[in-house]
Write an enzyme that holds these catalytic residues in place. Structure first.
Site, PDB file in Angstrom:
ATOM      1  N   ASP A 143     -24.492  -0.289  47.145  1.00 49.73           N
ATOM      2  CA  ASP A 143     -23.368  -0.686  46.380  1.00 49.73           C
ATOM      3  C   ASP A 143     -22.940  -2.191  46.606  1.00 49.73           C
ATOM      4  O   ASP A 143     -23.272  -2.451  47.577  1.00 49.73           O
ATOM      5  CB  ASP A 143     -22.020   0.357  46.373  1.00 49.73           C
ATOM      6  CG  ASP A 143     -22.634   1.571  45.686  1.00 49.73           C
ATOM      7  OD1 ASP A 143     -23.587   1.764  44.997  1.00 49.73           O
ATOM      8  OD2 ASP A 143     -21.772   2.598  46.342  1.00 49.73           O
ATOM      9  N   LYS A 199     -21.488  -1.728  40.978  1.00 50.26           N
ATOM     10  CA  LYS A 199     -20.572  -0.733  40.990  1.00 50.26           C
ATOM     11  C   LYS A 199     -19.368  -1.402  41.244  1.00 50.26           C
ATOM     12  O   LYS A 199     -18.742  -1.386  42.482  1.00 50.26           O
ATOM     13  CB  LYS A 199     -20.821   0.414  41.929  1.00 50.26           C
ATOM     14  CG  LYS A 199     -20.640   1.791  41.378  1.00 50.26           C
ATOM     15  CD  LYS A 199     -20.778   2.915  41.974  1.00 50.26           C
ATOM     16  CE  LYS A 199     -21.461   4.011  41.083  1.00 50.26           C
ATOM     17  NZ  LYS A 199     -21.618   5.137  41.451  1.00 50.26           N
ATOM     18  N   ALA A 210     -12.511   4.888  53.501  1.00 50.11           N
ATOM     19  CA  ALA A 210     -11.809   3.591  53.362  1.00 50.11           C
ATOM     20  C   ALA A 210     -10.282   4.108  53.913  1.00 50.11           C
ATOM     21  O   ALA A 210      -9.708   3.407  54.784  1.00 50.11           O
ATOM     22  CB  ALA A 210     -11.650   3.187  51.860  1.00 50.11           C
ATOM     23  N   MET A 250      -9.238   2.756  44.300  1.00 44.48           N
ATOM     24  CA  MET A 250      -9.838   2.467  43.175  1.00 44.48           C
ATOM     25  C   MET A 250      -8.207   2.310  42.073  1.00 44.48           C
ATOM     26  O   MET A 250      -8.278   2.391  40.949  1.00 44.48           O
ATOM     27  CB  MET A 250     -10.660   3.214  42.328  1.00 44.48           C
ATOM     28  CG  MET A 250     -11.906   3.231  42.904  1.00 44.48           C
ATOM     29  SD  MET A 250     -13.227   4.365  42.151  1.00 44.48           S
ATOM     30  CE  MET A 250     -12.529   5.996  42.865  1.00 44.48           C
TER      31      MET A 250
HETATM   32  N1  SAH Z   1     -16.718   6.393  49.283  1.00 43.75           N
HETATM   33  C1  SAH Z   1     -15.668   5.379  49.516  1.00 43.75           C
HETATM   34  C2  SAH Z   1     -14.608   5.106  48.096  1.00 43.75           C
HETATM   35  C3  SAH Z   1     -15.598   4.523  47.074  1.00 43.75           C
HETATM   36  S1  SAH Z   1     -14.293   4.156  45.660  1.00 43.75           S
HETATM   37  C4  SAH Z   1     -14.930   5.704  50.799  1.00 43.75           C
HETATM   38  O1  SAH Z   1     -15.300   6.671  51.123  1.00 43.75           O
HETATM   39  O2  SAH Z   1     -14.194   4.660  51.221  1.00 43.75           O
HETATM   40  C5  SAH Z   1     -14.272   2.461  45.998  1.00 43.75           C
HETATM   41  C6  SAH Z   1     -12.752   2.199  46.376  1.00 43.75           C
HETATM   42  O3  SAH Z   1     -12.612   2.508  47.929  1.00 43.75           O
HETATM   43  C7  SAH Z   1     -12.234   0.771  46.188  1.00 43.75           C
HETATM   44  O4  SAH Z   1     -11.891   0.645  45.011  1.00 43.75           O
HETATM   45  C8  SAH Z   1     -11.153   0.796  47.346  1.00 43.75           C
HETATM   46  O5  SAH Z   1     -10.088   1.601  46.928  1.00 43.75           O
HETATM   47  C9  SAH Z   1     -11.675   1.627  48.310  1.00 43.75           C
HETATM   48  N2  SAH Z   1     -12.085   0.891  49.370  1.00 43.75           N
HETATM   49  C10 SAH Z   1     -13.530   0.997  50.023  1.00 43.75           C
HETATM   50  N3  SAH Z   1     -13.830   0.146  51.071  1.00 43.75           N
HETATM   51  C11 SAH Z   1     -12.576  -0.374  51.158  1.00 43.75           C
HETATM   52  C12 SAH Z   1     -12.175  -1.459  51.893  1.00 43.75           C
HETATM   53  N4  SAH Z   1     -12.890  -1.988  52.917  1.00 43.75           N
HETATM   54  N5  SAH Z   1     -10.627  -1.626  51.960  1.00 43.75           N
HETATM   55  C13 SAH Z   1     -10.170  -1.255  51.235  1.00 43.75           C
HETATM   56  N6  SAH Z   1     -10.292  -0.228  50.037  1.00 43.75           N
HETATM   57  C14 SAH Z   1     -11.681  -0.100  50.289  1.00 43.75           C
END
Ligand code: SAH
Length: 310
Positions: free
Chosen positions: A89, A111, A173, A225
């Site tokens: 992604d 994505k 995240a 998100m």
């Molecule tokens: N599976 C991922 C989330 C996917 S949805 C997880 O577990 O983190 C995608 C969202 O994750 C983004 O829109 C944002 O809100 C968040 N996200 C993912 N990586 C990030 C990062 N390094 N910094 C801030 N937000 C992040």
């Protein structure tokens, strides 16, 4: 493994051949079966490898963490170095992709919040097609594959076709950004629970979350998100009882070299975010834990990163 050595040595007199078989076995479903105590299945897998019968394809659903390569798990790294192909992604950083086996085929499936480069159905079809022709396919996802990552849907689609799936968790995240910004998501003084919600839950184009349960003291709310809906989000939390002075942090690309953290309140965050010109991906952390913000892990990461890159 010890007990199998005799017949394998007879079947494969060359030491190189035996090594290849054992390596393949340790990376495959057979080894997982052996660990689970399913000796019959493990033995069958070993037999198939020794006889050179066609290799069973599989899919590895792997969490790549929030961005910094130090946050990969050892399991993720091992599978990244063994895959035949990788579907990744936009959240997966170049510094992480650099660690995927050089000759693995790379397929970008995009994505970003609004436009999915490949529709989810097509991603599932591609995983299936590749596994069915015997590939070991790495499905590399940002964060954790089972947290807002649609990993569950991909797993179900593959299992419905009897494709073996392995899931490797990643630092989500919320954990990554909490650590990177120095915000303890549950500080015992002010948060007894922490909920993860998606800002994508919409009904008729309107953000549709269960506001009364989110607008609670003693709780941290982490929104994935949510950038496009930040105005509605803050407004609804205030309308459902939180004060407009309630603390909030927005973390842009947590753990990455260009990480940026903005703190404020429910009342002023929408304007702040606009003023700072923040774009996706951002994670929002809402609750009194933001007041406990200390030192983030980020400066240390940064020092390490520049040393490594130099
Ligand atoms: N599976 C991922 C989330 C996917 S949805 C997880 O577990 O983190 C995608 C969202 O994750 C983004 O829109 C944002 O809100 C968040 N996200 C993912 N990586 C990030 C990062 N390094 N910094 C801030 N937000 C992040």
């Amino acid at each position: 493994m010890q007990a199998q050595r005799g017949w394998i040595k007879e079947a494969l007199p060359e030491v190189d051949e035996r090594r290849r078989v054992w390596e393949a076995f340790l990376d495959g479903v057979g080894y997982e079966a052996a660990l689970a105590g399913e000796h019959e299945r493990a033995r069958e897998s070993l037999q198939a490898l020794v006889e050179g019968r066609e290799r069973q394809g599989e899919v590895w659903l792997v969490g790549a963490g929030p961005g910094h390569p130090d946050l990969l798990t050892l399991a993720a790294l091992r599978l990244m170095q063994n895959a035949d192909s990788v579907l990744y992604d936009s959240l997966v950083s170049d510094r992480i992709l650099d660690r995927v086996r050089r000759d693995a085929e790379r397929i970008y499936v995009g994505k970003k919040a609004s436009h999915h480069t490949l529709p989810q159905r097509d991603i599932e079809a591609e995983l299936l097609r590749r596994a069915q022709r015997g590939e070991r396919v790495l499905r590399l996802k940002g964060g954790d594959p089972f947290i807002f990552g649609r990993g569950g849907e991909e797993m179900e689609a593959l299992l419905a076709h009897n494709i073996p799936v392995r899931v490797i968790p990643g630092v989500t995240a919320a954990s990554g950004c909490g650590a990177a910004a120095g915000i303890p998501l549950t500080h015992r003084d002010c948060a007894q629970s922490c909920v993860f919600v998606t800002g994508h839950a919409r009904a008729d184009g309107v953000l549709n979350l269960h506001w009364p349960s989110l607008a609670q003291p003693g709780q941290t709310v982490v929104v994935y998100m949510g950038l496009g809906q930040i105005g509605v989000l803050c407004q609804q939390l205030i309308a459902h009882g939180l004060p407009d002075s309630w603390p909030m942090a927005v973390v842009y690309r947590g753990t990455c070299a260009d990480q940026h953290v903005v703190t404020g309140t429910l009342g002023d965050m929408p304007q702040r975010v606009q003023k700072e010109g923040l774009s996706s991906p951002v994670l929002m952390i809402i609750g009194e834990v933001v007041h406990h913000r200390g030192v983030g892990a980020f400066p240390a990461f940064n020092a390490f990163a520049s040393k490594e890159e130099a």
